[in-house]
Write a protein that holds these residues in place. Structure first.
Motif, PDB file in Angstrom:
ATOM      1  N   ALA A  42      41.691 106.815  14.038  1.00  0.00           N
ATOM      2  CA  ALA A  42      40.308 106.476  13.371  1.00  0.00           C
ATOM      3  C   ALA A  42      40.513 106.393  11.779  1.00  0.00           C
ATOM      4  O   ALA A  42      41.243 106.842  10.954  1.00  0.00           O
ATOM      5  CB  ALA A  42      39.377 107.853  13.532  1.00  0.00           C
ATOM      6  N   PRO A  43      39.386 105.541  10.850  1.00  0.00           N
ATOM      7  CA  PRO A  43      39.338 105.323   9.540  1.00  0.00           C
ATOM      8  C   PRO A  43      39.266 106.738   8.995  1.00  0.00           C
ATOM      9  O   PRO A  43      38.752 107.674   9.339  1.00  0.00           O
ATOM     10  CB  PRO A  43      38.296 104.707   9.278  1.00  0.00           C
ATOM     11  CG  PRO A  43      37.919 104.004  10.697  1.00  0.00           C
ATOM     12  CD  PRO A  43      38.079 104.929  11.714  1.00  0.00           C
ATOM     13  N   GLY A  44      40.180 107.034   7.846  1.00  0.00           N
ATOM     14  CA  GLY A  44      39.871 108.296   7.219  1.00  0.00           C
ATOM     15  C   GLY A  44      40.901 109.449   7.399  1.00  0.00           C
ATOM     16  O   GLY A  44      41.068 110.300   6.947  1.00  0.00           O
ATOM     17  N   GLY A  45      41.616 109.240   8.673  1.00  0.00           N
ATOM     18  CA  GLY A  45      42.590 110.269   9.187  1.00  0.00           C
ATOM     19  C   GLY A  45      43.775 109.891   8.529  1.00  0.00           C
ATOM     20  O   GLY A  45      43.975 109.014   7.805  1.00  0.00           O
ATOM     21  N   PRO A  46      44.671 111.078   8.737  1.00  0.00           N
ATOM     22  CA  PRO A  46      45.895 111.084   8.127  1.00  0.00           C
ATOM     23  C   PRO A  46      46.785 109.778   8.060  1.00  0.00           C
ATOM     24  O   PRO A  46      47.506 109.407   7.112  1.00  0.00           O
ATOM     25  CB  PRO A  46      46.773 112.445   8.573  1.00  0.00           C
ATOM     26  CG  PRO A  46      45.866 112.544   9.842  1.00  0.00           C
ATOM     27  CD  PRO A  46      44.615 112.117   9.751  1.00  0.00           C
ATOM     28  N   THR A  47      46.965 109.362   9.451  1.00  0.00           N
ATOM     29  CA  THR A  47      47.834 107.988   9.391  1.00  0.00           C
ATOM     30  C   THR A  47      47.111 106.919   8.864  1.00  0.00           C
ATOM     31  O   THR A  47      47.753 106.066   8.109  1.00  0.00           O
ATOM     32  CB  THR A  47      47.904 107.630  11.088  1.00  0.00           C
ATOM     33  OG1 THR A  47      48.579 108.726  11.715  1.00  0.00           O
ATOM     34  CG2 THR A  47      48.682 106.411  11.191  1.00  0.00           C
ATOM     35  N   ASP A  48      45.872 106.714   8.934  1.00  0.00           N
ATOM     36  CA  ASP A  48      44.889 105.696   8.444  1.00  0.00           C
ATOM     37  C   ASP A  48      45.222 105.824   6.858  1.00  0.00           C
ATOM     38  O   ASP A  48      45.378 104.447   6.086  1.00  0.00           O
ATOM     39  CB  ASP A  48      43.489 105.697   8.732  1.00  0.00           C
ATOM     40  CG  ASP A  48      42.639 104.743   8.101  1.00  0.00           C
ATOM     41  OD1 ASP A  48      42.952 103.438   8.282  1.00  0.00           O
ATOM     42  OD2 ASP A  48      41.947 105.180   7.199  1.00  0.00           O
ATOM     43  N   ALA A  72      41.148 102.677  17.310  1.00  0.00           N
ATOM     44  CA  ALA A  72      41.690 103.976  17.723  1.00  0.00           C
ATOM     45  C   ALA A  72      41.282 104.229  19.249  1.00  0.00           C
ATOM     46  O   ALA A  72      40.620 103.700  19.925  1.00  0.00           O
ATOM     47  CB  ALA A  72      40.608 104.972  16.972  1.00  0.00           C
ATOM     48  N   GLY A  73      42.181 105.259  19.797  1.00  0.00           N
ATOM     49  CA  GLY A  73      42.005 105.486  21.351  1.00  0.00           C
ATOM     50  C   GLY A  73      43.281 105.667  21.971  1.00  0.00           C
ATOM     51  O   GLY A  73      44.334 104.983  21.707  1.00  0.00           O
ATOM     52  N   ALA A  74      43.373 106.738  23.085  1.00  0.00           N
ATOM     53  CA  ALA A  74      44.375 106.895  23.741  1.00  0.00           C
ATOM     54  C   ALA A  74      45.768 107.379  23.081  1.00  0.00           C
ATOM     55  O   ALA A  74      46.644 106.673  23.200  1.00  0.00           O
ATOM     56  CB  ALA A  74      44.527 105.691  24.698  1.00  0.00           C
ATOM     57  N   ALA A  75      45.657 108.020  21.909  1.00  0.00           N
ATOM     58  CA  ALA A  75      46.761 108.506  21.018  1.00  0.00           C
ATOM     59  C   ALA A  75      47.573 107.290  20.646  1.00  0.00           C
ATOM     60  O   ALA A  75      48.850 107.238  20.415  1.00  0.00           O
ATOM     61  CB  ALA A  75      47.643 109.160  21.948  1.00  0.00           C
ATOM     62  N   GLY A  76      46.658 106.088  20.138  1.00  0.00           N
ATOM     63  CA  GLY A  76      47.554 104.987  19.432  1.00  0.00           C
ATOM     64  C   GLY A  76      47.865 103.928  20.750  1.00  0.00           C
ATOM     65  O   GLY A  76      48.190 102.822  20.128  1.00  0.00           O
ATOM     66  N   ASN A  77      47.769 104.308  21.793  1.00  0.00           N
ATOM     67  CA  ASN A  77      47.986 103.355  22.824  1.00  0.00           C
ATOM     68  C   ASN A  77      47.507 102.040  22.790  1.00  0.00           C
ATOM     69  O   ASN A  77      47.834 100.935  23.130  1.00  0.00           O
ATOM     70  CB  ASN A  77      48.070 104.035  24.092  1.00  0.00           C
ATOM     71  CG  ASN A  77      49.142 105.066  24.663  1.00  0.00           C
ATOM     72  OD1 ASN A  77      49.835 105.409  23.272  1.00  0.00           O
ATOM     73  ND2 ASN A  77      48.903 105.935  25.750  1.00  0.00           N
ATOM     74  N   ILE A  78      46.037 102.018  22.542  1.00  0.00           N
ATOM     75  CA  ILE A  78      45.383 101.007  22.658  1.00  0.00           C
ATOM     76  C   ILE A  78      45.724 100.053  21.546  1.00  0.00           C
ATOM     77  O   ILE A  78      46.150  98.753  22.021  1.00  0.00           O
ATOM     78  CB  ILE A  78      43.745 101.273  22.278  1.00  0.00           C
ATOM     79  CG1 ILE A  78      43.231 102.285  23.763  1.00  0.00           C
ATOM     80  CG2 ILE A  78      42.998  99.971  22.137  1.00  0.00           C
ATOM     81  CD1 ILE A  78      41.776 102.608  23.437  1.00  0.00           C
ATOM     82  N   GLY A 189      41.060 114.189  18.659  1.00  0.00           N
ATOM     83  CA  GLY A 189      41.185 113.794  17.412  1.00  0.00           C
ATOM     84  C   GLY A 189      41.622 115.127  16.698  1.00  0.00           C
ATOM     85  O   GLY A 189      41.289 116.287  16.959  1.00  0.00           O
ATOM     86  N   THR A 190      42.307 115.061  15.480  1.00  0.00           N
ATOM     87  CA  THR A 190      42.523 116.397  14.576  1.00  0.00           C
ATOM     88  C   THR A 190      41.394 117.081  13.969  1.00  0.00           C
ATOM     89  O   THR A 190      41.370 118.139  13.978  1.00  0.00           O
ATOM     90  CB  THR A 190      43.651 115.580  13.261  1.00  0.00           C
ATOM     91  OG1 THR A 190      44.767 115.055  14.042  1.00  0.00           O
ATOM     92  CG2 THR A 190      44.058 116.782  12.503  1.00  0.00           C
ATOM     93  N   ALA A 191      40.307 115.921  13.649  1.00  0.00           N
ATOM     94  CA  ALA A 191      39.236 116.510  12.893  1.00  0.00           C
ATOM     95  C   ALA A 191      38.272 117.817  13.708  1.00  0.00           C
ATOM     96  O   ALA A 191      38.434 118.723  13.317  1.00  0.00           O
ATOM     97  CB  ALA A 191      38.268 115.520  12.333  1.00  0.00           C
TER      98      ALA A 191
END
Length: 326
Positions: A42-48, A72-78, A189-191
């Protein structure tokens, strides 16, 4: 592993030594349009956040904007599955995380093979994880937390950003190593995982350092240990799990950039060059250091080898920790 990663970065300090030859024609004409950088979170997350910092500097080097697209989705799988279907022309890339090698061990179907479906470009960064607890938990060290878990099996809960995420597997690996048990509570998600941990709905987590810094400084969470082999400058007073509980323990949320399989070698060279130059800029190093992120870099070949070694390692962790497959 941290020494291996650092050796990769050091070995490529002279970029000309680790970048292959490329066609002058391609160097002069490519890229001629913006490049898409898929981010599976997702936008704004640590990876983004890290992806956008690097993308901005890459765009300056390539003289074309790098457009970050969050899938975003499925732990990055999408996002990874989308990249597999993209043209191998260098104009679509994936900012991947370590989930790219974890997912095949955790999910029945992910839609890609990390060893055969992509062209590695470069390793970019790594983030240690933090063993953090709600301040109301009566533990001042990793051993004290484990003592609580051993005394009351399955009484305590731990949060993660989702089943099979590196936060989940790191905690599961730690618990397995000390023969302790706790109830895993996966979130989307982390948040939301962090919100409930702060509220006391769960008692502990292993979360990425860049996510943990703010709530730890604010006193909302208490950091017991970090999962890198060495202490991090971002939390110098926090011991490592290796020194305080499990000798040799290490878990890093690493990141990199891959392209579709079959991307021409000369384009890989140009992209690798741009990534390494971006990582060496003061802007990138300063911004990432503020988040506790380790700046890496290296050649495409080294990244390919690293993906293969991490794929094997995390497969062993999943088996040892007896993580249930979805």
């Amino acid at each position: 592993m941290i020494k291996l990663i650092r050796s990769i970065a050091i070995s490529c300090s002279a970029l000309s030594a680790c970048l292959g030859s490329f066609s002058p024609a391609h160097a002069n004409t490519w890229p001629t349009k913006p490049i898409r950088l898929l981010v599976g979170f997702a936008p704004g997350g640590p990876t983004d956040v890290v992806a956008r910092i690097i993308a901005e500097e890459m765009g300056k080097e390539l003289k074309q904007p790098i457009i970050v697209e969050n899938k975003a989705g499925a732990a990055g799988n999408i996002a990874a599955a989308m990249l597999k279907q993209a043209p191998a022309d260098g104009y679509t890339l994936l900012y991947n995380t370590s989930s790219i090698v974890i997912a095949p061990w955790v999910y029945q179907q992910v839609g890609f093979d990390p060893l055969t479906d992509f062209t590695p470009i470069a390793l970019t960064a790594a983030v240690p994880l933090v063993l953090a607890i709600n301040p109301n938990v009566n533990a001042g060290s990793p051993q004290e937390l484990i003592n609580l878990l051993l005394a009351t099996p399955d009484h305590y809960n731990y949060a993660s950003s989702g089943t099979g995420a590196i936060e989940h597997l790191t905690a599961a690996h730690m618990l397995s190593a000390v023969n302790a048990k706790a109830v895993h509570v996966p979130y989307k998600g982390t948040a939301p995982a962090q919100v409930d941990l702060i509220a006391g709905a769960t008692q502990f987590t292993t979360t990425t350092l860049n996510t943990a810094i703010s709530p730890v400084k604010a006193g909302q969470l208490k950091a017991l240990a970090v999962t890198s082999k060495e202490r991090t400058p971002a939390m110098p007073d926090v011991p490592t799990l290796s020194e305080s509980l499990i000798p040799g323990f290490e878990s890093l949320a690493w990141q990199g950039i891959v392209a579709p399989l079959g991307t021409p070698t000369e384009l890989v060279t140009i992209l690798n060059n741009a990534i390494n130059k971006a990582l060496q800029t003061t802007q990138v190093q300063t911004k990432l250091a503020q988040q506790g992120t380790i700046v890496l870099g290296g050649s495409a070949t080294e990244y390919k080898d690293y993906i293969a070694s991490e794929y094997k390692r995390w497969g062993e962790v999943v088996e040892i920790a007896d993580v249930a497959l979805d």
